[in-house]
Design an enzyme around this catalytic site. Sequence first.
Site, PDB file in Angstrom:
ATOM      1  N   ASP A 213       0.857  -1.195   0.000  1.00  0.00           N
ATOM      2  CA  ASP A 213       0.000   0.000   0.000  1.00  0.00           C
ATOM      3  C   ASP A 213       0.890   1.241   0.000  1.00  0.00           C
ATOM      4  OD1 ASP A 213      -1.684   2.094   0.472  1.00  0.00           O
ATOM      5  OD2 ASP A 213      -2.695   1.183   2.195  1.00  0.00           O
TER       6      ASP A 213
ATOM      7  N   ILE B  87      -6.023  10.358 -20.168  1.00  0.00           N
ATOM      8  CA  ILE B  87      -5.424   9.146 -20.720  1.00  0.00           C
ATOM      9  C   ILE B  87      -6.437   8.011 -20.558  1.00  0.00           C
ATOM     10  CG2 ILE B  87      -3.420   7.607 -20.568  1.00  0.00           C
ATOM     11  CD1 ILE B  87      -2.662  10.602 -21.139  1.00  0.00           C
TER      12      ILE B  87
ATOM     13  N   TYR C 263      -8.016  15.869  -5.290  1.00  0.00           N
ATOM     14  CA  TYR C 263      -7.085  15.311  -6.291  1.00  0.00           C
ATOM     15  C   TYR C 263      -6.132  16.399  -6.809  1.00  0.00           C
ATOM     16  CZ  TYR C 263      -5.709  12.764 -10.563  1.00  0.00           C
ATOM     17  OH  TYR C 263      -4.998  12.132 -11.570  1.00  0.00           O
TER      18      TYR C 263
HETATM   19  P1  NAP Z   1      -5.655   3.248 -12.708  1.00  0.00           P
HETATM   20  O1  NAP Z   1      -5.881   2.664 -14.048  1.00  0.00           O
HETATM   21  O2  NAP Z   1      -6.805   3.428 -11.780  1.00  0.00           O
HETATM   22  O3  NAP Z   1      -4.498   2.384 -11.971  1.00  0.00           O
HETATM   23  C1  NAP Z   1      -4.100   2.766 -10.692  1.00  0.00           C
HETATM   24  C2  NAP Z   1      -2.929   1.914 -10.243  1.00  0.00           C
HETATM   25  O4  NAP Z   1      -2.507   2.383  -8.942  1.00  0.00           O
HETATM   26  C3  NAP Z   1      -3.282   0.446 -10.072  1.00  0.00           C
HETATM   27  O5  NAP Z   1      -2.157  -0.320 -10.397  1.00  0.00           O
HETATM   28  C4  NAP Z   1      -3.602   0.344  -8.571  1.00  0.00           C
HETATM   29  O6  NAP Z   1      -3.395  -0.937  -8.021  1.00  0.00           O
HETATM   30  C5  NAP Z   1      -2.560   1.302  -8.021  1.00  0.00           C
HETATM   31  N1  NAP Z   1      -2.895   1.804  -6.690  1.00  0.00           N
HETATM   32  C6  NAP Z   1      -3.945   2.556  -6.317  1.00  0.00           C
HETATM   33  N2  NAP Z   1      -3.881   2.809  -4.997  1.00  0.00           N
HETATM   34  C7  NAP Z   1      -2.771   2.199  -4.538  1.00  0.00           C
HETATM   35  C8  NAP Z   1      -2.151   2.076  -3.272  1.00  0.00           C
HETATM   36  N3  NAP Z   1      -2.675   2.629  -2.175  1.00  0.00           N
HETATM   37  N4  NAP Z   1      -0.989   1.373  -3.173  1.00  0.00           N
HETATM   38  C9  NAP Z   1      -0.446   0.783  -4.260  1.00  0.00           C
HETATM   39  N5  NAP Z   1      -0.972   0.866  -5.488  1.00  0.00           N
HETATM   40  C10 NAP Z   1      -2.124   1.548  -5.616  1.00  0.00           C
HETATM   41  O7  NAP Z   1      -4.992   4.711 -12.819  1.00  0.00           O
HETATM   42  P2  NAP Z   1      -4.176   5.384 -14.027  1.00  0.00           P
HETATM   43  O8  NAP Z   1      -5.134   6.123 -14.865  1.00  0.00           O
HETATM   44  O9  NAP Z   1      -3.251   4.398 -14.643  1.00  0.00           O
HETATM   45  O10 NAP Z   1      -3.344   6.483 -13.210  1.00  0.00           O
HETATM   46  C11 NAP Z   1      -1.980   6.299 -12.844  1.00  0.00           C
HETATM   47  C12 NAP Z   1      -1.439   7.620 -12.294  1.00  0.00           C
HETATM   48  O11 NAP Z   1      -1.559   8.630 -13.309  1.00  0.00           O
HETATM   49  C13 NAP Z   1      -2.208   8.154 -11.092  1.00  0.00           C
HETATM   50  O12 NAP Z   1      -1.338   8.784 -10.189  1.00  0.00           O
HETATM   51  C14 NAP Z   1      -3.155   9.171 -11.701  1.00  0.00           C
HETATM   52  O13 NAP Z   1      -3.550  10.159 -10.774  1.00  0.00           O
HETATM   53  C15 NAP Z   1      -2.259   9.733 -12.788  1.00  0.00           C
HETATM   54  N6  NAP Z   1      -3.021  10.394 -13.864  1.00  0.00           N
HETATM   55  C16 NAP Z   1      -3.901   9.690 -14.639  1.00  0.00           C
HETATM   56  C17 NAP Z   1      -4.596  10.348 -15.640  1.00  0.00           C
HETATM   57  C18 NAP Z   1      -5.563   9.641 -16.544  1.00  0.00           C
HETATM   58  O14 NAP Z   1      -6.206  10.329 -17.366  1.00  0.00           O
HETATM   59  N7  NAP Z   1      -5.717   8.332 -16.460  1.00  0.00           N
HETATM   60  C19 NAP Z   1      -4.416  11.723 -15.834  1.00  0.00           C
HETATM   61  C20 NAP Z   1      -3.530  12.412 -15.022  1.00  0.00           C
HETATM   62  C21 NAP Z   1      -2.819  11.730 -14.037  1.00  0.00           C
HETATM   63  P3  NAP Z   1      -4.611  -2.051  -8.026  1.00  0.00           P
HETATM   64  O15 NAP Z   1      -4.704  -2.526  -9.450  1.00  0.00           O
HETATM   65  O16 NAP Z   1      -4.161  -3.117  -7.123  1.00  0.00           O
HETATM   66  O17 NAP Z   1      -5.848  -1.342  -7.582  1.00  0.00           O
END
Ligand code: NAP
Length: 248
Positions: free
Chosen positions: A64, A189, A156
């Site tokens: 975590d 994304i 956020y």
């Molecule tokens: P996602 O698809 O929801 O994946 C989130 C990942 O983080 C998963 O591997 C999840 O693990 C892990 N996670 C969440 N909470 C955690 C914790 N407490 N400890 C360890 N792992 C944890 O999100 P994403 O879109 O790929 O986003 C990745 C990063 O990019 C984030 O920081 C997000 O804020 C940032 N971001 C995303 C976007 C976008 O448009 N998608 C835009 C700007 C920034 P589990 O699979 O086990 O749940």
Amino acid sequence: MGLLDGKVALVTGGSRGIGAAIVRRFAEQGANVAFTYRSSAEQANALAAELEQLGVTAKAYQSDASDYEAAENLAKEVLEAFGQVDILVNNAGITKDTLMLRMTEAHWDDVIQTNLKSIFNLTKHLIRPMMKNRGGSIINMSSIVGMTGNAGQANYAASKAGIIGFTKSVAKEMGSRNIRCNAIAPGFIETDMTESLDDKVKEGYLQNIPMNRLGKAEEVADVCVFLGSDLSTYLSGQVISVCGALNT
Ligand code: NAP
């Protein structure tokens, strides 16, 4: 020859989305990769097995990111197993979107702990080993929302703005030790995180993106390869937006 041959990377939240794309790209470029997940054990272990086929070492750890002690244990385990960490990608993140009028203390605390405190947790435990190793690259996943703000995302946006201040401070503190620290600010994304958005909200965003489409996780991962590699040895303290010109 890969851009990351001989390097070891640790990526948080590597089981899905942007994190999984980073882990894949890093392995394709020759890095040995440790990565974490919170609950997706099956997906994470399948990904590690897939990467081993590329001839690199890959290992998934349940940890975590918001938990300080868990980060300390993770850093120890990864250093024991891999010998060093050259690239740390603080990617794990969550959203708990709601308007301020409805935002509870729990909505605030969960997002700040997972998105912002997590970055302190692992950086803290890997900075000394990186100093011993005479260098390292830390990549923190922010968001354009950390620079622009967004209605319904006060928690956020605050966490992502905090990441930018942290990144610039660490870059200034650690520059003389050859430890670089940069942030990436993705726009919208295609991942599970954005999949859950209302179709109307998505269409609204789309209309404002000059490149006329959402980004792909791999397009963020490619910037991580650049920042982790020796192609960016004089680049530190910067925020790189990967957003199809949305934040321009
Ligand atoms: P996602 O698809 O929801 O994946 C989130 C990942 O983080 C998963 O591997 C999840 O693990 C892990 N996670 C969440 N909470 C955690 C914790 N407490 N400890 C360890 N792992 C944890 O999100 P994403 O879109 O790929 O986003 C990745 C990063 O990019 C984030 O920081 C997000 O804020 C940032 N971001 C995303 C976007 C976008 O448009 N998608 C835009 C700007 C920034 P589990 O699979 O086990 O749940």
